[in-house]
Design an enzyme around this catalytic site. Structure first.
Site, mmCIF file in Angstrom:
data_model
loop_
_atom_site.group_PDB
_atom_site.id
_atom_site.type_symbol
_atom_site.label_atom_id
_atom_site.label_comp_id
_atom_site.label_asym_id
_atom_site.label_seq_id
_atom_site.Cartn_x
_atom_site.Cartn_y
_atom_site.Cartn_z
ATOM 1 N N ASP A 96 22.890 42.515 32.509
ATOM 2 C CA ASP A 96 23.255 41.606 33.444
ATOM 3 C C ASP A 96 22.635 40.345 33.861
ATOM 4 O O ASP A 96 21.471 40.231 33.299
ATOM 5 C CB ASP A 96 23.029 42.672 34.820
ATOM 6 C CG ASP A 96 24.199 43.476 35.106
ATOM 7 O OD1 ASP A 96 25.025 43.664 34.440
ATOM 8 O OD2 ASP A 96 24.017 44.313 35.990
ATOM 9 N N LYS A 135 27.710 38.970 35.716
ATOM 10 C CA LYS A 135 28.880 38.738 36.366
ATOM 11 C C LYS A 135 28.154 37.904 37.745
ATOM 12 O O LYS A 135 27.036 38.247 38.039
ATOM 13 C CB LYS A 135 29.184 40.038 37.079
ATOM 14 C CG LYS A 135 30.014 40.884 35.900
ATOM 15 C CD LYS A 135 30.984 41.827 37.148
ATOM 16 C CE LYS A 135 32.178 42.417 35.956
ATOM 17 N NZ LYS A 135 31.178 43.571 35.386
ATOM 18 N N GLY A 154 20.728 45.261 36.840
ATOM 19 C CA GLY A 154 19.828 44.647 37.936
ATOM 20 C C GLY A 154 19.505 45.744 39.087
ATOM 21 O O GLY A 154 20.402 46.478 39.518
ATOM 22 N N GLY A 155 18.398 46.068 39.573
ATOM 23 C CA GLY A 155 18.065 46.844 40.759
ATOM 24 C C GLY A 155 18.291 48.584 39.985
ATOM 25 O O GLY A 155 17.665 48.826 39.023
ATOM 26 N N ASP A 156 19.185 49.274 40.657
ATOM 27 C CA ASP A 156 19.485 50.731 40.238
ATOM 28 C C ASP A 156 20.591 50.581 39.571
ATOM 29 O O ASP A 156 21.596 49.621 40.012
ATOM 30 C CB ASP A 156 19.540 51.530 41.676
ATOM 31 C CG ASP A 156 19.707 53.069 41.064
ATOM 32 O OD1 ASP A 156 19.107 53.632 40.349
ATOM 33 O OD2 ASP A 156 20.948 53.451 41.491
ATOM 34 N N ALA A 181 17.614 46.641 45.067
ATOM 35 C CA ALA A 181 17.149 45.533 45.933
ATOM 36 C C ALA A 181 16.645 45.956 47.564
ATOM 37 O O ALA A 181 15.882 45.261 47.739
ATOM 38 C CB ALA A 181 18.353 44.527 46.068
ATOM 39 N N MET A 204 25.167 41.770 48.551
ATOM 40 C CA MET A 204 26.396 40.635 48.062
ATOM 41 C C MET A 204 26.941 40.271 49.438
ATOM 42 O O MET A 204 28.271 39.979 49.503
ATOM 43 C CB MET A 204 27.504 41.351 47.478
ATOM 44 C CG MET A 204 26.997 42.029 46.101
ATOM 45 S SD MET A 204 28.373 42.708 45.003
ATOM 46 C CE MET A 204 28.596 44.220 46.150
#
Ligand code: SAH
Length: 278
Positions: free
Chosen positions: A41, A64, A96-98, A127, A178
Site C-alpha cells: 500500500d 490507493k 498500512g496500520g492493521d 493508526a 479518512m
C-alpha cells in the site's frame, strides 16, 4: 529464502503499522525477508521495504489514494495476488496500520478462498493506536472514557442523522479515519447536536513518523476560525475528553514541518510500477 519457489503459493496479509518502521511485528518482518513478491500500500514506510524485503524480491506498489491521484483498482490487486500465488510464490500483501481496519481485506479474502489459495493474517498497529501513543492521548483513560469507537466520515451518507446525535452524546472516545478533508462536517454535526464543551478535538498528522504534528482545538473554537487549517495525508481525528490529556502527557514535540513522509502517488507514475529493492 527469497526468490525460492514453493510448491504451493501462499499469501500473507500483513499490517505494517502506522508509520514508524519499528512498529511492525517480528512475524511480518520474518515473512518480508522470505517473500518472493510484496504487494504494498501507499501508507507503508519506505524504510520497511528497504530494510526488510529480500533484495531479490519483487515489490509492487498497489497504492490507493483517497480522492486524489490514480489508484490501483481492487480487481487488479486481486488478480496480482492470484497470479503470483498460482506460480507457487510466497506473496506478502502489506497494508498500512492493521489489515482489517478500513481496508479492503474482505475482497482479498474472498478472492483467496475462491481460488483455494492458502493464506495467513498478521495484525498491525492501527493508526488509532499509533496516534494515541505518540500523541500522549490514552484512548480509554480511567475517569474519562470507557470505550473507543473507530469511525469514518469520508462521505456524508456514512453517518446518519440519529447516529450524529448519539456520537455527540456519548462519552466514548471517537476516532475518525479518512476524514481530515471532511473535518468541517464532523465538527458541524457534533456542535449542532450540542456536544459537551469539555470534549476536545485532536488531529494527528503523519502519526508516529518524524514529521508528526498534533493540532488541538475545542470543537466550538474550531468552527469559529475563519480560515480552516488543511492537514497533510494521512491524518487521524480523535474527539473526546481524553484529548485534554495531551497537554500533560505529550512526549513528542511537533515537527512543525509540512513535508510528506509517505510517497505521494503522482499522476505520471504507472499504476503498479515494479522496483527491485536494493
Ligand atoms: N488500515 C489502516 C487504515 C487505512 S484507512 C490502519 O489500520 O491504520 C487510511 C486512514 O488511516 C487515513 O486516512 C488516516 O485517517 C489513517 N492513518 C493511517 N496512517 C496514519 C498515520 N500515520 N497518521 C495519521 N493517520 C493515519
Amino acid at each position: 529464502m527469497g526468490n525460492t519457489t514453493h510448491q504451493y503459493g501462499k499469501v500473507i496479509l500483513a499490517g505494517a503499522g502506522p508509520g514508524d518502521p519499528e512498529l511492525i511485528t517480528i512475524k511480518t518482518v520474518r515473512y518480508l525477508q522470505q517473500a518472493d513478491v510484496v504487494l504494498t500500500d501507499r501508507l507503508v514506510s519506505n524504510d520497511i521495504l528497504e530494510k526488510y524485503v529480500h533484495k531479490d524480491a519483487e515489490i509492487i506498489y498497489v497504492g490507493k489514494q483517497c480522492r486524489t491521484g490514480p489508484s490501483t483498482p481492487q480487481a487488479t490487486i486481486n488478480e496480482l495476488l492470484v497470479m503470483h500465488a498460482a506460480e507457487g510464490k510466497l506473496v506478502v500483501r502489506l497494508k498500512g496500520g492493521d489489515v482489517s481496519i478500513f481496508s479492503n481485506i474482505l475482497d482479498e479474502l474472498q478472492t483467496l478462498t475462491e481460488n483455494k489459495i492458502p493464506y495467513e493474517i498478521i495484525p498491525g498497529v492501527t493508526a488509532a493506536l499509533g496516534s494515541s501513543a505518540y500523541a500522549g492521548i490514552p484512548l480509554t483513560a480511567r475517569g474519562y472514557s470507557t470505550a473507543v469507537r473507530l469511525l469514518t466520515f469520508y462521505k456524508s451518507d456514512v453517518v446518519s442523522e440519529e447516529y450524529w446525535q448519539e456520537l455527540a452524546a456519548t462519552n466514548d472516545t471517537l476516532v475518525f479515519y479518512m476524514s481530515a478533508e471532511t473535518l468541517n462536517g464532523v465538527v458541524e454535526n457534533l456542535v449542532k447536536n450540542n456536544i459537551a464543551a469539555d470534549k476536545l478535538l485532536a488531529v494527528v498528522e503523519q502519526a508516529t513518523t518524524p514529521l508528526q504534528n498534533v493540532y488541538i482545538s475545542s470543537l466550538y473554537d474550531y468552527g469559529r476560525t475563519a480560515i480552516q487549517p488543511s492537514f497533510l495525508s494521512p491524518s487521524l481525528i480523535i474527539i473526546g475528553k481524553v484529548v485534554g490529556l495531551h497537554e500533560q502527557f505529550k512526549w513528542l514535540e511537533n515537527s512543525n514541518t509540512h513535508e510528506h513522509y509517505f510517497t505521494t502517488i503522482n499522476s505520471n507514475a504507472s499504476i503498479h510500477q515494479n522496483i527491485i529493492a536494493e
